[in-house]
Design an enzyme around this catalytic site. Structure first.
Site, PDB file in Angstrom:
ATOM      1  N   THR A   1       0.830  -1.210   0.000  1.00  0.00           N
ATOM      2  CA  THR A   1       0.000   0.000   0.000  1.00  0.00           C
ATOM      3  C   THR A   1       0.863   1.258   0.000  1.00  0.00           C
ATOM      4  O   THR A   1       0.379   2.348  -0.264  1.00  0.00           O
ATOM      5  CB  THR A   1      -0.919   0.040   1.238  1.00  0.00           C
ATOM      6  OG1 THR A   1      -0.109  -0.048   2.418  1.00  0.00           O
ATOM      7  CG2 THR A   1      -1.930  -1.092   1.219  1.00  0.00           C
TER       8      THR A   1
ATOM      9  N   GLY B   1       1.459  -7.044   6.015  1.00  0.00           N
ATOM     10  CA  GLY B   1       1.006  -8.417   6.235  1.00  0.00           C
ATOM     11  C   GLY B   1       1.231  -8.929   7.643  1.00  0.00           C
ATOM     12  O   GLY B   1       1.027 -10.115   7.905  1.00  0.00           O
TER      13      GLY B   1
ATOM     14  N   GLU C   1      -0.496  -8.473  10.288  1.00  0.00           N
ATOM     15  CA  GLU C   1      -1.710  -8.940  10.954  1.00  0.00           C
ATOM     16  C   GLU C   1      -2.024 -10.365  10.501  1.00  0.00           C
ATOM     17  O   GLU C   1      -2.908 -11.019  11.041  1.00  0.00           O
ATOM     18  CB  GLU C   1      -2.893  -8.018  10.636  1.00  0.00           C
ATOM     19  CG  GLU C   1      -3.023  -6.816  11.553  1.00  0.00           C
ATOM     20  CD  GLU C   1      -1.836  -5.867  11.478  1.00  0.00           C
ATOM     21  OE1 GLU C   1      -1.402  -5.540  10.350  1.00  0.00           O
ATOM     22  OE2 GLU C   1      -1.332  -5.466  12.536  1.00  0.00           O
TER      23      GLU C   1
ATOM     24  N   ASP D   1       0.547  -3.979  18.780  1.00  0.00           N
ATOM     25  CA  ASP D   1       0.370  -3.477  17.412  1.00  0.00           C
ATOM     26  C   ASP D   1       0.947  -2.069  17.271  1.00  0.00           C
ATOM     27  O   ASP D   1       0.428  -1.243  16.521  1.00  0.00           O
ATOM     28  CB  ASP D   1      -1.122  -3.498  17.007  1.00  0.00           C
ATOM     29  CG  ASP D   1      -1.334  -3.186  15.534  1.00  0.00           C
ATOM     30  OD1 ASP D   1      -0.396  -3.363  14.745  1.00  0.00           O
ATOM     31  OD2 ASP D   1      -2.449  -2.745  15.179  1.00  0.00           O
TER      32      ASP D   1
ATOM     33  N   CYS E   1     -15.022 -11.325  10.391  1.00  0.00           N
ATOM     34  CA  CYS E   1     -15.623 -10.323   9.504  1.00  0.00           C
ATOM     35  C   CYS E   1     -15.414  -8.883   9.963  1.00  0.00           C
ATOM     36  O   CYS E   1     -15.452  -7.946   9.152  1.00  0.00           O
ATOM     37  CB  CYS E   1     -17.130 -10.572   9.370  1.00  0.00           C
ATOM     38  SG  CYS E   1     -17.573 -12.307   9.172  1.00  0.00           S
TER      39      CYS E   1
HETATM   40 CA    CA Z   1      -0.118  -3.209  12.401  1.00  0.00          CA
END
Ligand code: CA
Length: 714
Positions: A186, A202, A204, A327, A634
């Protein structure tokens, strides 16, 4: 004969100086990017924007001052261009020789006449819609690089494409990833020493992060630097990997899971040192207990890396979050600047990563100069000046309990670029305050090409519901523009914005800071005081940073509007603070100039008919099972509690025929081309039945609330 006043003469002289310093409109059939090279990217002409952050130093400061504090009130839309997308727009246009190269969702590229908006060419890399499942945070692209007559773009599905800048025709198109893993691109490429440098995302999912350099002329790989070590039974790729290996615990075999460290966005470059700076991401999985159960710093996660650009060898590293488990990517924008600190001129690198600390490093050595919190935090109390490491709060590492951590996992500041004005000496940060809830999975089961964070989003959702029901909802998330003095390490002013997840920033020599927000408001502020001097409602949420350029003596400001991304698809809604304008979310590029008069029309939603959902036939146990399956599979795209912010269709109000097509869509991949891939590798038929039952339950709740608003309010 007209009389000349001194003031008029002075104004005329200024205008001619400005005109000489900027570029003219492109001549027919020429290649405006023909002579872009390292010397030009290091020092662009005043009217140019030659790299993602304008130049290698990535300051996002335009020396243009035709638009300034005195006249910005007369700014208006000169032209707009529709991208025909409803997904996140995060790109910075590159402008050279009167031509703008701009990217949009699904890695599409356009060349536009920067003065008129007339399309010169369009390029669609034909990214398979199903690849959208491997993108953590929507399907955006942050821009191109230009070099010697060509335009380079990374695609969501991991390709790097060289286009002829004159006509948009591909020259080469190469694969940069292991296609068996959930890698995505991205970020914008950068070009140094004739090498195109590109990273990937990638972490995650199942990625082992790396950054690659390809020869700009041939597309041949020059070097690759992995950001985390691989299989310890094999010889490490280089001394940096051998050193990193010692900081990981092998018990859970991280190399099988990926390890993470994705360098998915920020880079900057110092030509004098020939050092390329790269920011790296979180660990895969997030939870260190699942990734490296014996502890350890896990180099080079959440780090700033300085890499010798010619060879790809590591010069130094600075890890902002050792042993990351929250994160806390260190992929935020990095600015290079020269500052006088304690009476000494220092060549520094500045980053304000997700963990909430504002870092100033010596960019030759990586040594910490200073670090202070710029966001509300509870995970650490400060940075030890000797070791450069954070002083963690006990309990912040969540281990086996639900834990509230600040900043939130989207960060005190994310990828949305900052700006630095050498005139005010201030750094402008699109900052956020908010809290994350971590709920470690009871039994973490790793799955290929799936979300593998080690966090149970169903448990997170239950914790949120319980908090709301107890009358103590999670603290509201807020967004700001913060003007930060990087020498004194303190805030000078701030402006609170309408939403939390807002746009990147631009500073100009006109004494202005420009930025937009989730509420669709784009504004200009006095760079010294923060006073709001001008604003316009673009009627679409804003994430992208503005840029500035000039053609034929006229200064322009350009900005993409289109909401989404990590904080857009799956933010926990707080109706008291969320001010988001995604009713239509139809992507548009806006270009502004003094005296611009074009009106901004609200586009009609390409909406879903809101008809009564079909009857619910499932029992409570099935709906409860659906709650868990929905939040584990989802939520990251379709929102917590199946509430969409309008970027993706709201599943509660889909057209009636969708309800009978759940198996075809979720297992059969019937809508894969549109971005909804098959989940047959993760879900069984009875899971899909349960997910449908849960979403239908939410659809009926919404329908009843609309039909009986008074009843619902009680
Ligand atoms: Ca992250």
């Amino acid at each position: 004969m007209r009389a000349f006043t001194l003031a008029a003469l002075f104004a005329a002289a200024c205008l001619s100086v400005t005109a000489a310093a900027v570029t003219a409109a492109p001549a027919q059939g020429t290649n405006p990017a023909a002579d872009v090279d390292g010397a030009r990217i290091a020092h662009p002409a005043a009217g140019e924007w030659l790299d993602n952050g304008r130049s290698y130093f990535e300051q996002r400061f335009s020396p243009l001052k035709q638009i300034n504090t005195a006249n910005v009130k007369d700014l208006g839309v000169a032209w707009e261009y529709r991208t025909y997308s409803t997904r996140a727009l995060e790109g910075s246009p590159v402008v050279v020789g009167g031509v703008m190269y701009v990217t949009a969702a699904w890695s599409k590229v356009w060349a536009l006449d920067a003065k008129t908006g007339k399309e010169i060419w369009a390029y669609d890399p034909q990214v398979p819609g199903a690849w959208g499942r491997y993108a953590c945070c929507d399907v955006p692209n942050r821009g191109v690089a230009v070099w010697k007559g060509a335009v380079y773009v990374g695609t969501l599905d991991g390709r790097l494409v060289k286009l002829d800048a004159a006509n948009g025709k591909p020259v080469w198109d190469i694969n940069t990833i292991d296609r068996k893993r959930a890698y995505t691109i991205t970020g914008a490429p950068r070009i140094v020493d004739g090498l195109v440098v590109i990273g990937n995302g990638g972490s995650e999912f199942d990625a082992r992060g790396y950054i690659s350099a390809y020869h700009a002329d041939t597309g041949k790989l020059a070097w690759r630097f992995y950001t985390v070590p691989g299989d310890p039974r094999k010889k490490p790729e280089n001394p940096a990997m051998a050193a990193a290996m010692k900081t990981w615990s092998p018990a859970s075999r991280w190399w099988k899971m990926g390890g993470g460290g994705s360098p998915w966005d920020s880079m900057s470059y110092d030509p004098a040192l020939d050092l390329l700076y790269v920011g790296t991401g979180n660990g895969a999985p997030w939870d260190r207990n699942d990734r490296s159960p014996g502890g350890g710093d896990n180099l080079y996660l959440s780090s700033i890396l300085a890499i010798h650009a010619k060879t790809g060898q590591l010069a130094w590293y600075y890890q902002t979050t050792p042993g990351d488990t929250w994160d806390f990517d260190s992929t935020s924008h990095m600015i290079l600047a020269d500052l006088t600190i304690d009476g000494r001129l220092r060549h520094v690198l500045i980053q304000a990563p997700k963990n909430g600390f504002f870092y100033v490093l010596d960019r030759a050595t990586g040594k910490l100069i200073s670090a202070k919190p710029f966001a509300v935090m509870n995970w650490a109390t400060g940075i030890d000046p000797k070791t450069g490491k954070p002083i963690e709060n006990p309990g912040a590492r969540y281990k086996d309990k639900v834990t509230v951590v600040m900043p939130q996992e989207t960060g005190g500041h994310n990828w949305q670029p900052m700006a630095f004005s050498p005139e005010t000496g201030l750094v402008y940060i699109p900052a956020m305050d908010g809290a994350a809830i971590f709920a470690p999975s009871e039994k973490f089961v790793w799955k290929p090409r799936a979300w593998n964070t080690g966090n149970d989003f169903a448990a997170v959702s239950k914790a949120v519901m319980a908090a709301i029901q107890s009358g103590k909802p999670p603290p509201p998330s807020t967004g700001y523009i913060k003007a930060w003095d990087p020498v004194a390490q303190k805030e000078v002013w701030h402006q609170q914005l309408g939403g939390n997840w807002n746009g990147g920033l631009l500073a100009t020599a006109g004494g202005l800071v420009f930025g937009g927000g989730a509420d669709g408001i784009f504004a200009a502020y006095n760079a010294k005081t923060g006073e709001k001097l001008w604003s316009i409602d673009l009627k679409t949420g804003i994430l992208a940073p503005p840029v500035s350029y000039a053609v034929d003596g006229q200064q322009y400001i350009a900005l993409l509007a289109g909401w989404g991304g990590a904080g857009g698809l799956a933010s926990l809604k707080d109706p008291t603070t969320a001010v988001v304008r995604t009713g239509t979310n139809q992507g548009r590029l806006f270009v502004f100039k003094l005296g611009g008069k074009q009106q901004v029309a609200a586009l009609q939603p390409e909406g879903n008919p809101n008809v009564e959902p079909p009857p619910q036939t499932a029992d409570a146990a099935t709906i409860a099972k659906g709650f868990d399956a929905f939040h584990r599979n989802c939520t990251v795209c379709h929102g917590f509690f199946a509430e969409s912010d309008g970027v993706l269709p709201d599943l509660r109000t889909v057209p009636p025929e969708i309800w009978s097509q759940y198996d075809n869509i979720v297992l059969g991949g019937a809508l894969a081309d549109g971005g909804m891939a098959s989940f047959k590798d993760l879900l069984k038929k009875d899971d899909v039945t349960a997910i449908r039952a849960y979403v239908l339950d939410r659809a009926h709740a919404l329908w009843d609330a609309k039909k009986h608003p008074q009843k619902a309010a009680k």
